[in-house]
Design a protein around this motif. Structure first.
Motif, PDB file in Angstrom:
ATOM      1  N   ILE A 117       4.560  -2.709 -19.581  1.00 16.30           N
ATOM      2  CA  ILE A 117       4.484  -3.260 -18.514  1.00 16.30           C
ATOM      3  C   ILE A 117       6.252  -3.673 -18.212  1.00 16.30           C
ATOM      4  O   ILE A 117       6.518  -3.503 -16.789  1.00 16.30           O
ATOM      5  N   THR A 118       6.922  -4.022 -19.052  1.00 18.91           N
ATOM      6  CA  THR A 118       8.356  -4.486 -18.707  1.00 18.91           C
ATOM      7  C   THR A 118       9.350  -3.185 -18.640  1.00 18.91           C
ATOM      8  O   THR A 118      10.485  -3.420 -18.302  1.00 18.91           O
ATOM      9  N   LEU A 122       4.867  -2.528  -8.046  1.00 16.85           N
ATOM     10  CA  LEU A 122       4.029  -3.728  -7.451  1.00 16.85           C
ATOM     11  C   LEU A 122       4.965  -4.348  -6.479  1.00 16.85           C
ATOM     12  O   LEU A 122       4.469  -4.791  -5.298  1.00 16.85           O
ATOM     13  N   ASN A 123       6.440  -4.545  -6.721  1.00 18.91           N
ATOM     14  CA  ASN A 123       7.095  -5.369  -6.088  1.00 18.91           C
ATOM     15  C   ASN A 123       7.655  -4.683  -4.839  1.00 18.91           C
ATOM     16  O   ASN A 123       8.269  -5.246  -3.735  1.00 18.91           O
ATOM     17  N   THR A 138       6.034  -2.821 -12.891  1.00 15.38           N
ATOM     18  CA  THR A 138       6.417  -3.874 -12.079  1.00 15.38           C
ATOM     19  C   THR A 138       7.260  -3.760 -10.488  1.00 15.38           C
ATOM     20  O   THR A 138       7.063  -4.254  -9.620  1.00 15.38           O
ATOM     21  N   ARG A 139       7.880  -2.432 -10.851  1.00 19.88           N
ATOM     22  CA  ARG A 139       8.952  -2.137  -9.677  1.00 19.88           C
ATOM     23  C   ARG A 139       7.912  -1.568  -8.421  1.00 19.88           C
ATOM     24  O   ARG A 139       8.331  -1.979  -7.431  1.00 19.88           O
TER      25      ARG A 139
END
Length: 268
Positions: A169-170, A178-179, A175-176
């Motif tokens: 995830i990291t 999602l943002n 996460t990119r």
């Protein structure tokens, strides 16, 4: 039992193919686009195999006697259907190989495609977690591990899934993605996808094109991601599947743990 094996086999194929698509140049762009359509077809077959359950729950959706877990599962499935549909539509709109005549490649479709793909990982993970008891029973009948071995092995696997899934995830684009829509809204220039996420070509002196770029001498150069003669690497494909599949498994594990916590609280 045979029908359940067919369902499990179909879901496994869909699972591996779906997460292989999370890196568009893992094999080729043509495979990425065609594979997306195949996954959509398999998803529709999955719905068809569970149609009786869907109709039955739809009729009782607002009935207080319907278990909360069933209602949550139904909502997750509806959201997954919407998300997968948007991924297909947005994929067509930013197509670089199959649907080039109708693709628009707008910022909305690009960012939406990435965002929906990230949401799909979460929803697939929750979907698997909600059906974990069914999946576990199927594999228990096939593998037949003694209870003394099965329980500690399950705990070890759960811990590994949480650790490895959390790591990916990291370190992945998850996460990119999602943002991305929120960054685009607050800072349009900052919403440009990183190089690894672009559907376009590579940058060099000359005119950049979605299908490559033109050098000053007039020669067109095609980027590696659109090359159709890339050798199929087992290490690369398995790497993509395990990376993004582990993220879905992470949310599956959280779902299973959440269900156990709720059951324990209800008992107490």
């Amino acid at each position: 039992m045979k029908k359940n094996i067919v369902k499990i086999s179909l879901d496994i194929i869909m699972f591996f193919l779906l997460f292989l698509l999370y890196k568009k140049n893992a094999i080729s762009m043509s495979f990425h686009e065609l594979g997306g359509l195949i996954v959509w077809g398999l998803f529709l077959i999955h719905i068809g195999l569970n149609w009786k359950w869907i109709v039955g729950v739809s009729k009782k959706l607002f009935d207080k006697s319907l278990p909360a877990k069933t209602r949550i599962g139904y909502i997750v499935d509806v959201l997954l259907l919407i998300t997968m549909s948007f991924i297909i539509i947005s994929g067509i709109m930013i197509s670089k190989v199959i649907f080039t005549r109708i693709s628009g490649a707008g910022v909305f479709w690009k960012f939406g495609h990435f965002f929906a793909a990230a949401i799909a990982i979460i929803l697939v993970g929750i979907h698997i977690g909600l059906h974990w008891s069914f999946i576990k029973n199927i594999f228990a009948k096939i593998l037949k591990f003694p209870p003394a071995i099965a329980k500690p092995l399950g705990i070890i696997c759960l811990a590994l899934i949480l650790i490895y899934g959390g790591y990916n995830i990291t370190t992945s684009n998850f996460t990119r993605w999602l943002n991305r829509p929120f960054i685009a809204l607050t800072n349009p220039k900052g919403g440009i996808p990183p190089k690894g996420e672009r559907h376009g070509g590579i940058r060099e002196r000359g005119v950049q094109r979605s299908e490559g770029f033109v050098r000053p001498d007039g020669k067109r150069v095609r980027p590696r991601e659109f090359s159709e003669n890339r050798s199929l690497s087992l290490k690369r494909t398995l790497g993509v599947i395990t990376s993004y599949g582990s993220i879905a498994a992470f949310f599956s594990a959280l779902t299973v743990l959440g269900e156990k916590v709720i059951k324990m609280n209800n008992i107490n």
